[in-house]
Design a protein around this motif. Structure first.
Motif, PDB file in Angstrom:
ATOM      1  N   GLU A  96       0.826  -1.198   0.000  1.00 46.42           N
ATOM      2  CA  GLU A  96       0.000   0.000   0.000  1.00 46.42           C
ATOM      3  C   GLU A  96       0.866   1.256   0.000  1.00 46.42           C
ATOM      4  N   ALA A  97       0.304   2.337  -0.529  1.00 49.01           N
ATOM      5  CA  ALA A  97       0.991   3.618  -0.448  1.00 49.01           C
ATOM      6  C   ALA A  97       0.981   4.088   1.004  1.00 49.01           C
ATOM      7  N   VAL A  98       2.104   4.595   1.462  1.00 49.19           N
ATOM      8  CA  VAL A  98       2.254   5.089   2.824  1.00 49.19           C
ATOM      9  C   VAL A  98       2.828   6.490   2.744  1.00 49.19           C
ATOM     10  N   LEU A  99       2.286   7.402   3.527  1.00 51.02           N
ATOM     11  CA  LEU A  99       2.799   8.771   3.533  1.00 51.02           C
ATOM     12  C   LEU A  99       4.023   8.886   4.433  1.00 51.02           C
ATOM     13  N   PRO A 100       4.947   9.774   4.089  1.00 47.89           N
ATOM     14  CA  PRO A 100       6.065  10.028   4.996  1.00 47.89           C
ATOM     15  C   PRO A 100       5.533  10.458   6.371  1.00 47.89           C
ATOM     16  N   TYR A 101       6.250  10.112   7.417  1.00 48.91           N
ATOM     17  CA  TYR A 101       5.942  10.395   8.819  1.00 48.91           C
ATOM     18  C   TYR A 101       4.842   9.505   9.382  1.00 48.91           C
ATOM     19  N   SER A 102       4.352   8.549   8.602  1.00 53.39           N
ATOM     20  CA  SER A 102       3.395   7.574   9.126  1.00 53.39           C
ATOM     21  C   SER A 102       4.121   6.606  10.051  1.00 53.39           C
ATOM     22  N   ARG A 103       3.373   6.003  10.975  1.00 54.34           N
ATOM     23  CA  ARG A 103       3.951   4.973  11.835  1.00 54.34           C
ATOM     24  C   ARG A 103       3.615   3.608  11.252  1.00 54.34           C
ATOM     25  N   VAL A 104       4.590   2.697  11.290  1.00 50.94           N
ATOM     26  CA  VAL A 104       4.405   1.339  10.793  1.00 50.94           C
ATOM     27  C   VAL A 104       5.001   0.351  11.788  1.00 50.94           C
TER      28      VAL A 104
END
Length: 77
Positions: free
Chosen positions: A25-33
């Motif tokens: 999936e596309a993930v935005l910068p600064y997201s937590r994973v």
């Protein structure tokens, strides 16, 4: 497929670099994973995201190491 540069969040480890993971999936910068790091589930923060058309095998040959997939996106922002 997306190639992520992820900082590992850990009070016990002194880590000052990013690690490479994959995401479907596309993930935005600064997201937590959530990622596996040294065989432990850890929280990470996405630094950079790059869309990638290479296969996993081609990516591993290009970078010279095994690339894991993130376990979960904790939040999208």
């Amino acid at each position: 497929m997306y190639l992520l540069s992820v900082y590992i969040a850990s009070a016990n480890l002194s880590i000052d670099q990013t690690y490479t993971y994959l995401s479907a999936e596309a993930v935005l910068p600064y997201s937590r994973v959530k990622v596996l790091f040294n065989n432990r589930a850890m929280l990470g923060f996405v630094d950079r995201v790059e869309e990638c058309t290479l296969s996993l095998e081609d990516l591993e040959n290009k970078y010279g190491y095994k690339i894991q997939t993130i376990a979960e996106i904790v939040d999208h922002e």
